[in-house]
Design an enzyme around this catalytic site. Structure first.
Site, PDB file in Angstrom:
ATOM      1  CG  HIS A 185      -2.092  -1.014   0.773  1.00 29.94           C
ATOM      2  ND1 HIS A 185      -3.154  -0.653  -0.026  1.00 29.94           N
ATOM      3  CD2 HIS A 185      -2.196  -2.326   0.973  1.00 29.94           C
ATOM      4  CE1 HIS A 185      -3.881  -1.716  -0.267  1.00 29.94           C
ATOM      5  NE2 HIS A 185      -3.332  -2.744   0.334  1.00 29.94           N
ATOM      6  CB  CYS A 482      -7.615  -1.933 -11.930  1.00 32.80           C
ATOM      7  SG  CYS A 482      -8.294  -3.240 -10.911  1.00 32.80           S
TER       8      CYS A 482
HETATM    9  C1  PEP Z   1      -5.384  -5.593  -6.827  1.00 37.72           C
HETATM   10  O1  PEP Z   1      -5.476  -6.458  -5.966  1.00 37.72           O
HETATM   11  O2  PEP Z   1      -4.626  -5.674  -7.811  1.00 37.72           O
HETATM   12  C2  PEP Z   1      -6.177  -4.365  -6.736  1.00 37.72           C
HETATM   13  C3  PEP Z   1      -6.209  -3.507  -7.736  1.00 37.72           C
HETATM   14  O3  PEP Z   1      -6.830  -4.107  -5.590  1.00 37.72           O
HETATM   15  P1  PEP Z   1      -6.125  -3.683  -4.198  1.00 37.72           P
HETATM   16  O4  PEP Z   1      -4.708  -3.369  -4.485  1.00 37.72           O
HETATM   17  O5  PEP Z   1      -6.895  -2.530  -3.703  1.00 37.72           O
HETATM   18  O6  PEP Z   1      -6.318  -4.923  -3.381  1.00 37.72           O
END
Ligand code: PEP
Ligand code: MG
Length: 557
Positions: A185, A482
């Protein structure tokens, strides 16, 4: 003399500024002497409590609304006379200062936990106050990100989503973490905020205030850089800028195959700034980011207003909203289902929505109301789908709420391998390559020490993505990306070669991806994908693509 370190560059750009070291929480003093002078010990603790309260109040005054409430609650706890007298009782009984603070807080925490609900949710804040007070008593900096007053480069082991979300690009001009990977994150939020960042640098010995320079594209960190080194970084940045195309045309390969370039957003402010850029819409609106610090579930009215603002910002451009992805790495206090042995494999994402259907239904209702009010090109998707029954369950519910286009994220290998069936009753899919990575490699994305297993170039992950793309093709449904891999220019070419038709990323990464796409035909991309999948390691896959692609790829990194 300067010293150079390399890690993984996760958010491009260069910076040079003094270091601010994020201190970890430290425990009580081991072998602490007993309290013999109660008055002196009590005065020392009361002073630490009031300093912590004052510090939190000062930060609350400058924090955004959600974070403000948390900081104010912390300040109130530090000023609570009940806590101070609990500590005094233990000092009277002879406990040393840090042990008295620790034990008194634990008594409070046990009481809060037994009360359950709202009070139990305060335990984390209470322990944060404890760690701050103990740090003061031990004469070391308080843990967590301090308030930044001038442009600084943060040096940390890793950052929590809530900590990173509070940073501003005006004062935090760079981030360096010893752990964390490209899908952590820290990486996601740094890119979102446009702050150059390098992760997985290993242990760094840096004093607060020491000069640091970083190159977030190359993954370079220089301690005590010379003027020549800083100038060289600036020059590299200028070269990179001039390699980037200044086109704002829709994304496409050299031979004109359209590849939509979309923005990842997490807040209304993100939406407003992304909408002003040359993006074709939003590929991922992480709605849980709106609520990271929230104590209670957002109301229908509040959510409707927020979603309406986001849809309005993008006018006719598509906006893909992900329903709440709470749990595991994105805990939300109001959606907490209690401790789990293994949260990443537990009740998170859609699984949590299936238990807390009230939260999902309110969100779908709010999205439908915002859709009605704006007539926008709204598309809704659910996170963490494992199989077709889950996909169908969500699609039925979302359509019943009045939402026109429904999709799912493919981020669990099971769903990737069975994409054709999973997508049968849906309109689209989006690959969440961050989670797909963690589940393919059986490696918790929060486990910084294992970040070597969490690189999105990993050939096995490319194989799983390829399976998902052929399933989507067989189902006749579009599939995009994404996860963070979509914003890596080299990997973007590979993903297009594997069959994705849209790439969503932090807006700051779009121009580099647009530039490299325009320099490669679809046939080139297919070849690069095959080259990457042939390799044995992520390092080889990345290098092989760098070597085989048009040289512009190296220039924009
Ligand atoms: C992913 O897991 O690639 C995603 C886009 O969602 P997050 O990073 O919010 O889990
Ligand atoms: Mg995910």
């Amino acid at each position: 003399m300067s010293s150079r370190f390399t890690g993984i560059g996760v958010s491009q750009g260069v910076a040079a500024a003094p270091a601010v070291v994020v201190a970890p929480a430290i425990g009580v003093e081991v072998g602490e002497p007993k309290t013999t002078d109660f008055d002196a010990a009590s005065a020392q603790v009361h002073q630490a409590l009031s300093d912590v309260a004052a510090g939190l109040t000062a930060r609350a005054a400058q924090a955004p609304a959600d974070a403000k409430a948390v900081l104010e609650a912390g300040a109130m706890m530090a000023s609570d006379p009940g806590l101070a007298s609990g500590i005094d009782n233990l000092l009277q009984a002879g406990k040393g200062v840090t042990n008295a603070v620790h034990d008194a807080v634990e008594e409070y925490a046990a009481m809060f936990e037994s009360l359950g609900g709202y009070m139990a949710e305060r335990v984390t804040d209470l322990r944060d106050v404890r760690d701050r007070v103990i740090s003061r008593l031990r004469g070391v900096p308080e843990p967590g990100v301090p308030q930044l007053t001038q442009p600084s480069i943060l040096i940390a082991r890793d950052l929590a989503p809530a900590e990173t979300a509070m940073l501003s690009a005006d004062t935090c001009v760079g981030i360096v973490t010893s752990e964390g990977g490209p899908t952590s994150h820290t990486a996601i939020l740094a890119a979102q905020l446009g702050i150059p960042a390098v992760v997985q640098v290993g242990e760094l010995r840096v004093a607060n205030g020491a000069e640091v320079a970083i190159d977030g594209g190359a993954g370079l960190v220089i301690l005590d850089p010379t003027k020549e080194e800083v100038d060289a970084l600036k020059l590299r940045q200028q070269r990179r800028q001039s390699a980037l195309s200044d086109s704002d045309a829709p994304g496409a390969t050299k031979d004109g195959v359209p590849i939509a370039l979309l923005a990842n957003i997490g807040t209304v402010a993100d939406a407003e700034s992304a909408a002003a850029k040359a993006v074709e819409g939003v590929g991922l609106f992480r709605t849980e980011f709106l609520f990271l610090d929230r104590e209670s579930a957002p109301t229908l009215k509040e959510q409707t207003a927020t979603y309406t603002k986001v849809l309005e910002a993008f006018g006719p451009r598509r906006v893909i909203v992900r329903t709440l992805d709470a749990g595991a790495d994105k805990p939300l206090k109001f959606a907490d289902l209690g401790p789990e042995e293994n949260p990443a494999l537990g009740k998170r994402g859609l699984r949590l929505s299936m238990i807390r259907q009230d939260l999902l239904d309110t969100q779908l209702e709010a999205l439908a109301a915002a859709y009605k009010a704006t007539g926008a090109d709204l598309r809704v998707m659910a996170p963490m789908i494992a199989n077709k029954p889950e996909a169908d369950w969500f699609a039925e519910r979302a359509r019943a709420a009045g939402l026109p286009k429904v999709g799912v994220m493919i981020e669990i290998p099971a769903a990737a391998l069975r994409a054709e069936q999973v997508l049968a009753n849906l309109d689209f899919a989006s690959l969440g390559t961050n989670d797909l990575q963690q589940y393919t490699m059986a490696t918790d994305r929060m486990e910084g020490a294992l970040a070597r297993l969490l690189n999105y170039w990993e050939p096995a992950v490319l194989d799983v993505i390829a399976a998902a793309c052929s399933g989507a093709k067989a189902a006749g449904k579009p599939i995009g990306v994404c996860g963070e891999s979509g914003g890596d220019p080299g990997l973007a070419l590979v993903l297009v070669g594997l069959g994705v038709s849209s790439l969503s990323m932090a807006p700051a990464k779009v121009q580099a991806v647009r530039t490299v796409l325009a320099a490669h035909t679809m046939e080139d991309c297919v070849k690069l994908a095959a080259i990457a999948r042939k390799q044995e390691t992520w390092e080889e896959a990345r290098q092989a693509v760098l070597d085989a692609a048009d040289p512009v790829l190296k220039d924009v990194l």
